[in-house]
Design a protein around this motif. Structure first.
Motif, short mmCIF file in Angstrom:
data_model
loop_
_atom_site.label_atom_id
_atom_site.label_comp_id
_atom_site.label_asym_id
_atom_site.label_seq_id
_atom_site.Cartn_x
_atom_site.Cartn_y
_atom_site.Cartn_z
N GLN A 58 74.22 53.31 86.76
CA GLN A 58 74.24 52.13 87.59
C GLN A 58 73.63 50.94 86.85
O GLN A 58 72.55 51.07 86.29
CB GLN A 58 73.42 52.38 88.86
N THR A 84 73.36 40.59 91.69
CA THR A 84 72.52 41.60 92.33
C THR A 84 71.51 42.14 91.34
O THR A 84 71.78 42.26 90.14
CB THR A 84 73.36 42.80 92.85
N GLY A 110 70.47 46.48 93.19
CA GLY A 110 71.20 46.66 94.43
C GLY A 110 70.99 45.57 95.46
O GLY A 110 71.67 45.52 96.47
#
Lengths: 172, 757, 225
Positions: free
Chosen positions: C2, C62, C65
C-alpha cells in the motif's frame, strides 16, 4: 548497427529506392559525413537476408530500379530496438539521437524513448552512487567520473526532451 | 562640486523612477514627513496667533487707575461682564464727554445712548433664535459691528454700548484706549506648562520625522547595492542616498504645507470661542517656519547618512553591521543627567527664578526626554539579552530582538518620549489644577445664583427688589447686608446680616432660627465672647456709628469655603440685630426654579436692567480654572494625535519587516507552525520594547512631573489615573498596530509564499 | 504494498497557468523518490500539494489512507508538524535563532519541552556532523552546514515523510554530495520516506526510483517486479 535501424525507420513511411534512402539518411543522420553507396547496399543486403526488408522490382535495368519495403518482421524489430534503452556508456549521443529521430519519423512517442533511457541511466547511476558511498576514495573518484559523464548524458536527454516538438517539426 | 551635483540628482532620479515600490516609498515618506512638518508649522504658528490676539486685546484695554478731570477728549466707561448659557460676554458702556472723546479700536462711530456695536459673533447670537432671550438685556439697539482690530478673535462675544447714565462714581474716565501694560502677564505656572507642553509635543514629532525618512530603507539599500555593482563607490552611494532622501523631505515639506493649511481651517472651527483666531493670524512665525523648512531636509539627510553608517552597501547586497557590538551606557546618560541638572534649580520653586528660566526649563525637559530616546535602545538591549525561556512565540520574538532591536526601538522611542512627557505634564496639570480648584463648600439647596449689585437701590420694599422677585423662574430672593464690626480692642470683624438660608452661604450653619447668631471659626479668627460690644460701621473707611452687643447663645460654625478661613465673620439673623439700622444690602442670593433652564438668563436680564455692572454667577460647588481645563483638553488631543502618528510609523515598520521575511514565514508555516504562534511572536516583538519604553517613560515622566510640581509649589503627587490612562492608550496603540498587521501576516503565510523563485 | 502517500488526478493552477494537470503519484513508506523534471514543470507545486501546503483545485491527496485535501488547515498544520519534515533550498532557518534552536523548533512547536527538544536536537546535529555550529546563528555557519542543520531539523521529529526541495541546489558538488549522503542515510535509518525534488541527476541517483514531471503531468517509474 544503427545504420540498419535508420534504414528500417526510413522505410517505415513507405518503400524507397536505395538512392533515395542514402539521400534521406545523409540529410537526417549524416551530419556532414555522407554514407557510401556500398554501405547502403551492404546494409540492405543484410536486412534482406534477415527478412526485415523485401524488394519490389520495377520494370527496367540497374540497381536503381529496385524499391525496398519494410516487412512486418522489420517493424517488430525496429520497435524492439527503440523500446530497449541503450546500455549507458559514454558517447552514446549519436545512437540516442538516431533513435529519437526515428521515433519521431515513424510517429512513435519519442518521449518514451528518452524516459526509458533516463531510467536506465539512473539505474546505473544509483549503482555507482551506492558503490561510491560504500567504497574507498579510489572507488569514489572512479565512480564520480562515471557519474559526471552519465549526468552529462542525462542533461542532454532532458534538453532533447524539452526540444522534442522543435525537433519533430524539423524531421517531418 | 559638479560631481556632487550629478550624484545628488542621480539619487533624485532614482527616487522617482524606481517603479511602483519606490513611488510607494516616496509617498510614505512624504506623508510621514508631511504630518511632522504640519505639526511643527502648527507649533510655529501658535506664538503668532497668541501675539496677534494679545496685541489687539492690549489695544482696547484701558488704564483704570488714572484720575482724570473731565475734558473734551475723555470718555467714561463701565465694564459689563455677563454670560449667556455658559458663554462669556464682555463689553463696555461708553459715555463720550466731548467732541474729541476717543473711539475704541474697531469702532467707527460714536454711540448714542442705547446704541450698540457688537462683535460679529455677538450680533449673530442676538439675531439668532437661540439669542431671543438675550435680546434687550441692556436695552440695546445694534447699529453696527466691531471690526477685527477691536476683537481678540472672531468668536468673541463682545460689545460697546452708548450710555448717558454713567457718572464718575459708577464708571471711570480715560483719555485713550490701548494699554501696553495689560499685555497679558502670563502667570509663571502657566508659562511653565506651556513651555513643557511645547517640548513634550514637539520632540516625538521630530522623532517621527526621523523615523519616516527611514520608511522603506530596505529596498533603497538594495537599489544602492545595484549601483555599487555598476561601479559607484561608497561615498558616491551616500551622496546618491542623500539626494534620494532630499526628494522625500522636500515632498514632505510640500505635503506638510498642505496639511497645515487644512489644519488651519479645522483648528479655526475646533478651538473654543474664547481662543478663536482670525485666519489672517494663522501664519507661522517666519523665523520658525524658515527653521522648519531648513531643518527638516537637513535632518532627513543626516538621519539617512547615520543609518547608512550601520549598513555596508556592497555590490552584491547589503550587509548589516552585526549587533554583536554591545551598546554602551555611559554616553547615553550624559544628556538626561544634563537635563536633570538644568531642572534641579526648579525644585525651589518658580519664585526665585532668574531671567530666561523658560529656556532653561525647555532645554532641561528636552534633554531629559531626548535622554529617554537614547536610553531606551540600551535598556531594551540589556533587558532582552537577559530574557529567555517561554514558548516558541516568545523565543522567536526574544531572539529577533536580541539580533536586532534597533528597528523596533526606533518606533517605540517616539511613544516613550511622548508618554514620559505627557505623564510629566499631566502630573503638573493635575497638581496645578488641584491648587486652583477648590471645593467651595457652598450649598445650592436654597440659593443657586448670586449677584453683587453696586449701583442699585435694594430697598426690600423698593421697585428693584420687586422686579427681581417677580422674574419668572425666580422663586425667592435673599439679601445679605454687610457691616464692619470693631471690637473694644480695635480689631475688625465682618458682620453679615441675613436670613438663615443666606447665612448658610458663609458658614456651615445647621440649626437656625430668627434671632440666632453664629461665629465662623477659622485659623486666624479672633475669639469672641457673648456680651462683647462692637462698634458697627457701614464701610472700611468709616468710623463706627452705632453699637451692638453680641447676644448669648452665639454658636461657632466652620466656614463653607477655605477662602473664608481667615475668619472673623459674625453671622446674624435679622432678629438678632433688631434695633440696629442695617445698610441696604448689596449681595443678592436668588433661588431659581430648578425645572426652568432659562431662569438664570431671565435673572441676568433683570439684573442688567437694574445694574449693568453687576455680574450674576451661579453658586459654584467648586471652582476650576478654565484655562487648565482647556490645557488638559489640548494635551489630550495632542497626545492622541501623537500616539496615532507613532502608531502609523510602527505599522509601517512591522509591515516592512514582515515583507522582508515573507519566505521565512512561508517556510515556518510549511513545517506546521500555527499562525497563532507567529501572531504571538509579532505581538511580543512589538510589546517587549513598548513595555520597556513605557516603564522608562513612566519613571522619567513621574520624576519630571515631581520636579515640575515642586517648581510650581504644588505638593508632589502622582496622578496614577493619568499615568494609567496614558500608558494604557500607548499600549492600545501598540495592540491596534499589531492587529492591523494581521491581515498582511495572514496573507504572507498563505501557502503560495514558498514560490519565491 | 500500500502506498503511504498518494496524489490522484491532482490539478492546480496559479491564475491562468496550469501548474499541475491531472498529476498522480504514489509514495511508499520508507522509499526515496526523486521528482525530476525541467524547471517550471510543476514538481515543486506537486511537492507542496503532497505536503498539504497547497490544496489542489481538484483531485485527492491521501496520507496513510486519510484524505488530506479534505482536512482543515489546522489539521493539516498538525500533520505537517508531526508526520512531515521539510528541507528547502535556502532561506529556511530562522536567522535570529541559534542552529540548535532552529533544529529544536519543530519539536517545540509539537509541544516538547525546551530541554528535551534541545537534547534531541543536539544528537541530530552530531549525527549530521555539525555539532560545532550548535550555538552559532545560521548566518555564522557555512552554506553546507546550514543545509545539514536544515536536514537535522527535518529529521528531528522522526517524520514519516520528508519533503526535500532542491536540498543541495545552493551548494557545490562536494558539499552537496556530503549533505545528500548524510541525509539519505539518516532518512533510511529512521524509516522515513523522502520525496526529493531535484533537477540534478547525481542527486536523483540517491533515490530508489524517480518520477518525472513534465507539463504538469507525472510519468512515474515503477519498481521492477
Amino acid at each position: 548497427m544503427s545504420v540498419g535501424y535508420a534504414i528500417l525507420g526510413l522505410l517505415e513511411n513507405g518503400p524507397r529506392h536505395g538512392y533515395d534512402l542514402k539521400r534521406s539518411y545523409d540529410e537526417r543522420f549524416g551530419h556532414g559525413r555522407a554514407l557510401h553507396y556500398g554501405q547502403v547496399y551492404s546494409t540492405l543486403a543484410r536486412l534482406l537476408k534477415n527478412g526485415l526488408v523485401e524488394v519490389e522490382s520495377e520494370p527496367g535495368e540497374g540497381p536503381d530500379r529496385k524499391r525496398y519495403a519494410i516487412t512486418t518482421a522489420g517493424v517488430t524489430d525496429m520497435e524492439g530496438w527503440l523500446g530497449t534503452p541503450e546500455k549507458p556508456e559514454p558517447y552514446l549521443q549519436s545512437t540516442l539521437y538516431t533513435k529519437v529521430v526515428l521515433a519521431l519519423l515513424t510517429g512513435r512517442d519519442a518521449a518514451d524513448v528518452l524516459d526509458g533511457q533516463r531510467t536506465e541511466h539512473l539505474r546505473l547511476m544509483r549503482e555507482l552512487t551506492r558503490r561510491k558511498t560504500d567504497g574507498d576514495l579510489a572507488d569514489q573518484l572512479i565512480c564520480d567520473h562515471a557519474l559526471f559523464h552519465l549526468e552529462a548524458d542525462l542533461r542532454w536527454l532532458e534538453l532533447t526532451a524539452a526540444r522534442l516538438d522543435q525537433l519533430a517539426a524539423r524531421v517531418r | 562640486m559638479r560631481r556632487w551635483f550629478t550624484e545628488l540628482s542621480l539619487g533624485v532620479r532614482l527616487s522617482v523612477a524606481g517603479g511602483r515600490s519606490s513611488v510607494a516609498r516616496l509617498a510614505m515618506i512624504s506623508v510621514g514627513v508631511g504630518l511632522g512638518v504640519a505639526m511643527l508649522l502648527f507649533a510655529a504658528t501658535v506664538p503668532a496667533v497668541v501675539s496677534a490676539r494679545d496685541a489687539r486685546i492690549g489695544a482696547r484695554a484701558v488704564d483704570r487707575s488714572l484720575d482724570l478731570p473731565r475734558g473734551e477728549d475723555t470718555v467714561l466707561l463701565m465694564d459689563v461682564k455677563s454670560e449667556f448659557r455658559g458663554r462669556q460676554i464682555d463689553g463696555y458702556l461708553v459715555q463720550a464727554e466731548g467732541a474729541r472723546s476717543p473711539l475704541p479700536p474697531g469702532v467707527t462711530r460714536r454711540l448714542a445712548p442705547g446704541e450698540m456695536v457688537a462683535s460679529p459673533a455677538m450680533k449673530r447670537l442676538l439675531d439668532s433664535e437661540e439669542g431671543a432671550l438675550l435680546r434687550g438685556r441692556w436695552g440695546e439697539r445694534v447699529v453696527g459691528t466691531i471690526g477685527a482690530a477691536g476683537l481678540g478673535g472672531p468668536g468673541e462675544l463682545y460689545f460697546y454700548q452708548g450710555s448717558d447714565r454713567l457718572t464718575e462714581e459708577s464708571g471711570y474716565r480715560v483719555r485713550a484706549f490701548g494699554d501696553a501694560e495689560v499685555a497679558q502677564g502670563v502667570p509663571p505656572v502657566l508659562l511653565l506648562l506651556g513651555v513643557v507642553g511645547l517640548v513634550v509635543l514637539l520632540l516625538p514629532v521630530l522623532i517621527f520625522v526621523t523615523t519616516a525618512v527611514r520608511f522603506g530603507s530596505e529596498s533603497r539599500d538594495r537599489q544602492l547595492a545595484a549601483l555599487r555593482l555598476v561601479g559607484s563607490d561608497a561615498v558616491m552611494t551616500r551622496r546618491i542616498a542623500a539626494g534620494e532622501t532630499l526628494v522625500g523631505a522636500v515632498l514632505g515639506l510640500l505635503t506638510g504645507g498642505l496639511f497645515f493649511l487644512g489644519l488651519g481651517a479645522l483648528a479655526g472651527r475646533a478651538v473654543p470661542e474664547r481662543f478663536s483666531f482670525y485666519p489672517a493670524d494663522f501664519r507661522p512665525v517666519p523665523l520658525l517656519a524658515l527653521l522648519v523648512i531648513v531643518l527638516v531636509p537637513v535632518s532627513a539627510v543626516l538621519v539617512t547618512q547615520s543609518a547608512l553608517r550601520r549598513v555596508v552597501v556592497e555590490p552584491l547586497g547589503v550587509v548589516r553591521r552585526s549587533g554583536d557590538r554591545r551598546r554602551r551606557l555611559w554616553w547615553r546618560l550624559i544628556l538626561p543627567v544634563a537635563g536633570l541638572a538644568l531642572l534641579y534649580p526648579l525644585h525651589e520653586g518658580l519664585d526665585q527664578r532668574a531671567e530666561g528660566f523658560e529656556y532653561q526649563v525647555m532645554a532641561g525637559v528636552a534633554l531629559l526626554l531626548v535622554g529617554v530616546a537614547l536610553l531606551l535602545p540600551w535598556l531594551v538591549e540589556a533587558t532582552v539579552h537577559r530574557l529567555g525561556g517561554g514558548g516558541v512565540a516568545w523565543e522567536l520574538a526574544v531572539r529577533r530582538l536580541q539580533l536586532d532591536s534597533g528597528t523596533a526601538v526606533r518606533a517605540v522611542s517616539g511613544i516613550a518620549v511622548s508618554v514620559a512627557g505627557v505623564i510629566a505634564l499631566q502630573g503638573l496639570l493635575v497638581a496645578v489644577q488641584a491648587q486652583y480648584t477648590r471645593e467651595t463648600g457652598h450649598v445650592t439647596d436654597r440659593y443657586q445664583a448670586v449677584a453683587a449689585l453696586r449701583l442699585a437701590d435694594l430697598d426690600p420694599a423698593g421697585p428693584a427688589m420687586a422686579r427681581l422677585k417677580s422674574t419668572p423662574g425666580v422663586e425667592a430672593v435673599g439679601t445679605a447686608a454687610w457691616l464692619r464690626a470693631v471690637d473694644p480692642q480695635g480689631g475688625s470683624m465682618t458682620l453679615r446680616v441675613g436670613e438663615c438660608g443666606v447665612l448658610r452661604q458663609f458658614g456651615k450653619v445647621a440649626e437656625c432660627a430668627d434671632g440666632d447668631v453664629f461665629v465662623v471659626t477659622g485659623q486666624y479668627a479672633p475669639a469672641v465672647a457673648a456680651g462683647t460690644t462692637f462698634g458697627l460701621a457701614e464701610s472700611f473707611y468709616e468710623e463706627p456709628t452705632q453699637e451692638w452687643t453680641l447676644p448669648g447663645g452665639v454658636r461657632p460654625v466652620p466656614p463653607v469655603d477655605d477662602m473664608l478661613q481667615a475668619g472673623g465673620i459674625i453671622l446674624a439673623t435679622p432678629g438678632a440685630v433688631r434695633g440696629v439700622s442695617t445698610p441696604l444690602p448689596a449681595d443678592v442670593f436668588v433661588a431659581l426654579d430648578p425645572g426652568d433652564t432659562d431662569a438664570m438668563e431671565r435673572l441676568r436680564n433683570v439684573v442688567a436692567a437694574v445694574d449693568p455692572s453687576a455680574y450674576v454667577r451661579p453658586v459654584e460647588l467648586r471652582t476650576v480654572e478654565a484655562v487648565l481645563v482647556t490645557m488638559r483638553q489640548g494635551l489630550l488631543v495632542g497626545a492622541t494625535a501623537l500616539l496615532l502618528l507613532i502608531g502609523a510609523s510602527m505599522l509601517v515598520n512591522v509591515v516592512e519587516q514582515l515583507r522582508e521575511r515573507r519566505r521565512l514565514l512561508a517556510v515556518l508555516v510549511a513545517f506546521g507552525t500555527r499562525r497563532g504562534t507567529l501572531t504571538g511572536s509579532v505581538l511580543y516583538q512589538v510589546a517587549i520594547p513598548v513595555l520597556l519604553g513605557l516603564v522608562l517613560a513612566v519613571a522619567t515622566g513621574t520624576g519630571l512631573g515631581a520636579v515640575l510640581q515642586s517648581a510650581a509649589n504644588a505638593p508632589v503627587r502622582f496622578d496614577w489615573s493619568g499615568i494609567g490612562a496614558t500608558s494604557g492608550a500607548a499600549a492600545l496603540v501598540v495592540l491596534l498596530t499589531t492587529v492591523a498587521t494581521m491581515p498582511l501576516l495572514w496573507r504572507l503565510t498563505k501557502p503560495g509564499g514558498l514560490r519565491s523563485e | 504494498m500500500q502506498p503511504l502517500l498518494t496524489a490522484e488526478d491532482v490539478t492546480y493552477s496559479f491564475g491562468p497557468t496550469h501548474a499541475l494537470d491531472s498529476a498522480s503519484l504514489r509514495v511508499y513508506a520508507g522509499e526515496v523518490l526523486a521528482l525530476m523534471g525541467p524547471s517550471g514543470s510543476g514538481k515543486s507545486t506537486l511537492l507542496h500539494c503532497l505536503a498539504g501546503i497547497l490544496t489542489p483545485d481538484s483531485g485527492q491527496v491521501t496520507f496513510d489512507g486519510r484524505d488530506i485535501t479534505a482536512m482543515s488547515d489546522t489539521a493539516r498544520s498538525a500533520l505537517r508538524r508531526t508526520d512531515f519534515g521539510f528541507v528547502f533550498q535556502f532561506g529556511q532557518l530562522v536567522p535570529e535563532l541559534s542552529c540548535l534552536e532552529n533544529v529544536a523548533l519543530p519539536l517545540r512547536l509539537a509541544g516538547v519541552g525546551r530541554r528535551e527538544a534541545q537534547r534531541r536536537s543536539a544528537e541530530w546535529l552530531e549525527r549530521l556532523e555539525v555539532a560545532d555550529v550548535a550555538g552559532k546563528r545560521p548566518g555564522q555557519a557555512s552554506g553546507g552546514q546550514g543545509q545539514r542543520v536544515a536536514v537535522a531539523r527535518a529529521l528531528v521529529t522522526r517524520p514519516r515523510v520528508i519533503f526535500a526541495d532542491e536540498p543541495t541546489g545552493a551548494l557545490d558538488s562536494l558539499n552537496g554530495e556530503r549533505v545528500m549522503q548524510l541525509f539519505i542515510a539518516a532518512a533510511r535509518d529512521t524509516g522515513a520516506a523522502v520525496v526529493l525534488v531535484t533537477h540534478e541527476a547525481r542527486v536523483a541517483a540517491y533515490s530508489d526510483r524517480e518520477a518525472v514531471v513534465r507539463d504538469g503531468r507525472v510519468r512515474e517509474q515503477e519498481y521492477a517486479r
